[in-house]
Design an enzyme around this catalytic site. Structure first.
Site, PDB file in Angstrom:
ATOM      1  N   GLY A  45      13.002  -7.042  23.525  1.00 27.67           N
ATOM      2  CA  GLY A  45      13.493  -5.946  24.264  1.00 27.67           C
ATOM      3  C   GLY A  45      13.857  -5.615  24.777  1.00 27.67           C
ATOM      4  O   GLY A  45      15.020  -4.545  24.624  1.00 27.67           O
ATOM      5  N   CYS A  46      15.175  -6.422  25.692  1.00 25.94           N
ATOM      6  CA  CYS A  46      15.581  -6.636  26.397  1.00 25.94           C
ATOM      7  C   CYS A  46      17.116  -6.057  25.911  1.00 25.94           C
ATOM      8  O   CYS A  46      18.344  -5.672  26.129  1.00 25.94           O
ATOM      9  CB  CYS A  46      16.261  -7.831  27.574  1.00 25.94           C
ATOM     10  SG  CYS A  46      14.453  -7.777  28.869  1.00 25.94           S
ATOM     11  N   THR A  47      17.231  -7.198  24.165  1.00 27.54           N
ATOM     12  CA  THR A  47      18.696  -6.566  24.084  1.00 27.54           C
ATOM     13  C   THR A  47      17.975  -6.187  23.588  1.00 27.54           C
ATOM     14  O   THR A  47      19.361  -5.391  23.014  1.00 27.54           O
ATOM     15  CB  THR A  47      18.189  -7.896  22.650  1.00 27.54           C
ATOM     16  OG1 THR A  47      17.867  -9.667  23.081  1.00 27.54           O
ATOM     17  CG2 THR A  47      19.388  -7.956  22.063  1.00 27.54           C
ATOM     18  N   ALA A  50      19.490  -3.504  26.097  1.00 21.16           N
ATOM     19  CA  ALA A  50      21.031  -3.534  25.866  1.00 21.16           C
ATOM     20  C   ALA A  50      22.131  -2.810  25.371  1.00 21.16           C
ATOM     21  O   ALA A  50      23.156  -2.825  24.855  1.00 21.16           O
ATOM     22  CB  ALA A  50      20.985  -4.615  26.320  1.00 21.16           C
TER      23      ALA A  50
END
Length: 151
Positions: A45-47, A50
């Site tokens: 999710g963070c990838t 970002a």
């Protein structure tokens, strides 16, 4: 989750980025700023979040926005994350959680029935005068730029 509201002054902060440089809110005086908080570098999710912001970086820049990512990861982990995906913006390694707590995005979370404390994925849009103009708490990781920028 956060105690901050649209119209509030953004908390003044100072923390080290992935390269050990000190980054402060005052560095962005006179500039619009997107500060996005994410739970953990290099997770799916963070990838997605970002990378979506990075893919739209030139659009943000053309509209006068700078971008700053923040998590409690170490500088080494942030540096690996930034280098792997070639992010064009700094990532703060807020290991002592001073920035995370100033923005009020640390607290109880639930995942697969377990409760724990962690970072709530939240984005703050801050104007040239350090006033919060938007707070996004329901982040669409694959389409986050569209939530921030006017169509």
């Amino acid at each position: 989750m956060t105690h901050l509201q649209v119209g509030d002054k953004a908390p003044d902060f100072s923390a080290k980025d992935e390269q050990g440089n000190t980054v402060s809110l005052s560095d962005y005086k006179g500039q619009k700023l997107v500060v996005f908080f994410y739970p953990k570098a290099s997770t799916p999710g963070c990838t997605a979040e970002a990378c979506n912001l990075n893919d739209n970086y030139d659009r943000f820049k053309s509209l006068g926005y700078a971008i700053l990512g923040v998590s409690a990861d170490s500088a080494k982990r942030q540096s690996n994350f930034k280098n792997k995906y070639d992010f064009k913006y700094p990532l703060l390694a807020d290991e002592d959680k001073s920035v995370i707590e100033a923005f009020g995005v640390w607290g109880p979370k639930k995942f697969m029935g377990k409760e724990y404390d962690g970072i709530h994925r939240t984005t703050f849009v801050i104007d040239e005068n350090a006033v919060i103009t938007d707070i996004i708490s329901k982040v669409k990781t694959k389409a986050h730029a569209e939530q921030i920028l006017p169509a």
